[in-house]
Design a protein around this motif. Structure first.
Motif, PDB file in Angstrom:
ATOM      1  N   PRO A 119       0.653  -0.928  -0.516  1.00 42.63           N
ATOM      2  CA  PRO A 119       0.220  -0.170   0.164  1.00 42.63           C
ATOM      3  C   PRO A 119       0.511   1.242  -0.123  1.00 42.63           C
ATOM      4  O   PRO A 119       1.505   1.417   1.012  1.00 42.63           O
ATOM      5  N   THR A 126       9.761  -2.687  -1.028  1.00 43.48           N
ATOM      6  CA  THR A 126      10.663  -1.022  -1.159  1.00 43.48           C
ATOM      7  C   THR A 126      11.731  -1.003  -2.135  1.00 43.48           C
ATOM      8  O   THR A 126      12.267  -0.117  -2.945  1.00 43.48           O
ATOM      9  N   ASP A 161      -1.732   3.948   9.010  1.00 42.82           N
ATOM     10  CA  ASP A 161      -0.931   3.252   8.763  1.00 42.82           C
ATOM     11  C   ASP A 161      -0.717   1.855   9.376  1.00 42.82           C
ATOM     12  O   ASP A 161      -1.263   2.297  10.639  1.00 42.82           O
TER      13      ASP A 161
HETATM   14  C1  LIG Z   1      -2.509   2.897   3.595  1.00 46.98           C
HETATM   15  C2  LIG Z   1      -1.267   2.987   3.276  1.00 46.98           C
HETATM   16  C3  LIG Z   1      -0.462   3.951   2.773  1.00 46.98           C
HETATM   17  C4  LIG Z   1       1.252   3.834   2.620  1.00 46.98           C
HETATM   18  N1  LIG Z   1       1.629   4.828   2.172  1.00 46.98           N
HETATM   19  C5  LIG Z   1       2.825   4.964   1.965  1.00 46.98           C
HETATM   20  C6  LIG Z   1       3.642   5.514   1.776  1.00 46.98           C
HETATM   21  O1  LIG Z   1       3.227   6.513   0.724  1.00 46.98           O
HETATM   22  N2  LIG Z   1       4.876   5.687   0.964  1.00 46.98           N
HETATM   23  C7  LIG Z   1       5.870   4.637   2.581  1.00 46.98           C
HETATM   24  O2  LIG Z   1       7.291   5.040   2.269  1.00 46.98           O
HETATM   25  N3  LIG Z   1       5.011   3.640   3.268  1.00 46.98           N
HETATM   26  C8  LIG Z   1       4.055   3.979   2.695  1.00 46.98           C
HETATM   27  N4  LIG Z   1       2.829   2.655   3.899  1.00 46.98           N
HETATM   28  C9  LIG Z   1       3.569   2.182   4.776  1.00 46.98           C
HETATM   29  C10 LIG Z   1       4.275   0.305   3.463  1.00 46.98           C
HETATM   30  O3  LIG Z   1       3.382   0.383   2.995  1.00 46.98           O
HETATM   31  C11 LIG Z   1       5.487  -0.624   3.861  1.00 46.98           C
HETATM   32  O4  LIG Z   1       6.408   0.542   4.326  1.00 46.98           O
HETATM   33  C12 LIG Z   1       5.861  -1.491   2.937  1.00 46.98           C
HETATM   34  O5  LIG Z   1       4.580  -2.077   2.270  1.00 46.98           O
HETATM   35  C13 LIG Z   1       7.067  -1.801   3.176  1.00 46.98           C
HETATM   36  O6  LIG Z   1       7.221  -3.305   2.637  1.00 46.98           O
HETATM   37  P1  LIG Z   1       8.061  -3.946   2.340  1.00 46.98           P
HETATM   38  O7  LIG Z   1       7.693  -5.275   0.705  1.00 46.98           O
HETATM   39  O8  LIG Z   1       9.403  -3.397   2.091  1.00 46.98           O
HETATM   40  O9  LIG Z   1       9.022  -4.524   3.680  1.00 46.98           O
HETATM   41  P2  LIG Z   1       8.927  -5.424   4.970  1.00 46.98           P
HETATM   42  O10 LIG Z   1       9.810  -6.188   4.256  1.00 46.98           O
HETATM   43  O11 LIG Z   1       6.958  -6.126   4.449  1.00 46.98           O
HETATM   44  O12 LIG Z   1       8.651  -4.711   6.217  1.00 46.98           O
HETATM   45  C14 LIG Z   1       9.941  -3.686   6.291  1.00 46.98           C
HETATM   46  C15 LIG Z   1       9.834  -3.711   7.575  1.00 46.98           C
HETATM   47  O13 LIG Z   1       9.045  -2.670   7.139  1.00 46.98           O
HETATM   48  C16 LIG Z   1       7.909  -2.737   8.389  1.00 46.98           C
HETATM   49  N5  LIG Z   1       6.826  -2.421   7.517  1.00 46.98           N
HETATM   50  C17 LIG Z   1       6.129  -3.455   7.119  1.00 46.98           C
HETATM   51  N6  LIG Z   1       4.532  -2.846   6.297  1.00 46.98           N
HETATM   52  C18 LIG Z   1       4.283  -1.804   7.220  1.00 46.98           C
HETATM   53  C19 LIG Z   1       3.434  -0.697   6.880  1.00 46.98           C
HETATM   54  N7  LIG Z   1       2.219  -0.702   6.545  1.00 46.98           N
HETATM   55  N8  LIG Z   1       3.441   0.274   7.898  1.00 46.98           N
HETATM   56  C20 LIG Z   1       4.927   0.497   8.727  1.00 46.98           C
HETATM   57  N9  LIG Z   1       5.725  -0.659   8.417  1.00 46.98           N
HETATM   58  C21 LIG Z   1       5.513  -1.504   7.757  1.00 46.98           C
HETATM   59  C22 LIG Z   1       8.434  -3.939   8.478  1.00 46.98           C
HETATM   60  O14 LIG Z   1       8.095  -4.644   9.930  1.00 46.98           O
HETATM   61  C23 LIG Z   1       9.518  -4.410   9.326  1.00 46.98           C
HETATM   62  O15 LIG Z   1      10.080  -3.895   9.722  1.00 46.98           O
HETATM   63  C24 LIG Z   1       1.872   2.536   3.938  1.00 46.98           C
HETATM   64  C25 LIG Z   1       0.957   1.968   4.615  1.00 46.98           C
HETATM   65  C26 LIG Z   1      -0.413   1.857   4.785  1.00 46.98           C
HETATM   66  C27 LIG Z   1      -1.087   1.039   5.356  1.00 46.98           C
END
Ligand SMILES: Cc1cc2nc3c(=O)[nH]c(=O)nc-3n(C[C@H](O)[C@H](O)[C@H](O)COP(=O)(O)OP(=O)(O)OC[C@H]3O[C@@H](n4cnc5c(N)ncnc54)[C@H](O)[C@@H]3O)c2cc1C
Ligand code: FES
Length: 273
Positions: free
Chosen positions: A56, A80, A226
């Motif tokens: 997201p 990401t 979030d």
């Molecule tokens: C509605 C919504 C909107 C968002 N918009 C943005 C945005 O505009 N820009 C942005 O940079 N991020 C945003 N996020 C957060 C983003 O979705 C997560 O950082 C991302 O999904 C992580 O994916 P990854 O595979 O890189 O990390 P993963 O490998 O899945 O996780 C890596 C680390 O990030 C943490 N993490 C994973 N998901 C989240 C989350 N949802 N919130 C906080 N920490 C998380 C995990 O706990 C872990 O420590 C948003 C989240 C939501 C729910």
């Protein structure tokens, strides 16, 4: 019910702003035509099933003429990190617009926005929308990176920004709300917005303090939350949070951040007083 599109998007630009913070611009004309500030998309980040789930991400800029949206993102994990390798021309699947988004009052004179670091992203589109509607916009933003604050150098219009270079997330709340309090006495404010991307955390001092001020002044405060998400469509119940049902704050209800949110009023999130 608003239509959700599943589009194949094409990367137009993907640039590092600073350190682990990036800005991605994608061409997705159907989504760009209808998405609103505060809404998000679910982006497929892997070519096959790794990672399986879409990620997201909130819209930071909307260019309806070009059929494009931009996303400010932080590379925090597998998904990401993969996104940072995308070059212009790369294509992927994107689902949106999702969630409710921020709402502006019908006849809006002035709005205040507060945000920190990556939480500034959702506010950028809101500034543009507010200015287009003729509102005066007061933005209180903090980041440890000058480059992120520079994104808020909005072109012209009736927008005034207070920028706070900080290194500590606990400091930023009191600073931003103190500044808000200073200007609020002389400006006509209709609504206040926090571009938090806050993990559901009622103790967040930025939400608490802004809510306290909004309640005192009789101004609605909206915050973007979030939460970990799986489907993003309201089906899996994976993003449930427990919030207050109404302003009396007597009863609590479960809400899906992806469907009833991600934008909530602060009285739903934090206890008065
Ligand atoms: C509605 C919504 C909107 C968002 N918009 C943005 C945005 O505009 N820009 C942005 O940079 N991020 C945003 N996020 C957060 C983003 O979705 C997560 O950082 C991302 O999904 C992580 O994916 P990854 O595979 O890189 O990390 P993963 O490998 O899945 O996780 C890596 C680390 O990030 C943490 N993490 C994973 N998901 C989240 C989350 N949802 N919130 C906080 N920490 C998380 C995990 O706990 C872990 O420590 C948003 C989240 C939501 C729910
Ligand atoms: S992520 Fe599935 S219901 Fe919200």
């Amino acid at each position: 019910m608003k239509r959700v599109y599943d589009e194949t998007c094409r990367v137009l630009a993907n640039r590092r702003i600073v350190n682990d913070i990036w800005m991605l611009k994608i061409h997705c004309p159907q989504i760009a035509a209808t998405i609103l500030p505060g809404q998000f998309v679910m982006l497929k980040v892997g070519a096959a099933s790794d990672p399986l789930l879409r990620r997201p991400l909130t819209v930071a800029r909307i260019d309806r003429e070009e059929g494009a949206i931009s996303i400010l993102y932080r590379a925090v994990g597998r998904g990401t990190e993969l996104m940072t390798r995308w070059e212009p021309g790369h294509s992927s699947s994107v689902l949106g617009p999702l969630g409710n988004g921020f709402t502006l009052p019908e006849r809006v004179k002035g709005i205040a926005l507060l945000g920190r670091d990556i939480g500034i992203g959702p506010l950028l589109a809101l500034v543009e929308e507010g200015l287009a509607r003729g509102a005066a916009v007061y933005a209180f933003l903090s980041s440890r990176y000058r480059e992120v604050l520079e994104l808020a150098a909005f072109a012209g219009g009736n927008c005034k920004t207070w920028l706070f270079p900080d290194g500590d997330r606990w400091q930023c709340g009191p600073f931003l709300t103190r500044k808000l309090e200073e200007i609020a006495a002389e400006k006509a404010l209709d609504r206040i917005y926090i571009g938090g991307l806050c993990k559901f955390c009622p103790s967040c001092n930025l939400i608490r303090e802004t809510h306290r001020l909004g309640t005192r002044w009789g101004i609605e405060v909206q915050v973007s939350l979030d939460q970990y998400m799986a489907c993003g469509l309201g089906a899996c119940q994976g993003c449930i949070v427990e919030l207050f049902e109404d302003e009396s704050q007597v009863a609590k209800v479960y809400r899906r951040v992806c469907k009833e949110g991600p934008v909530f009023r602060t009285w739903e999130v934090v206890k008065n007083g």
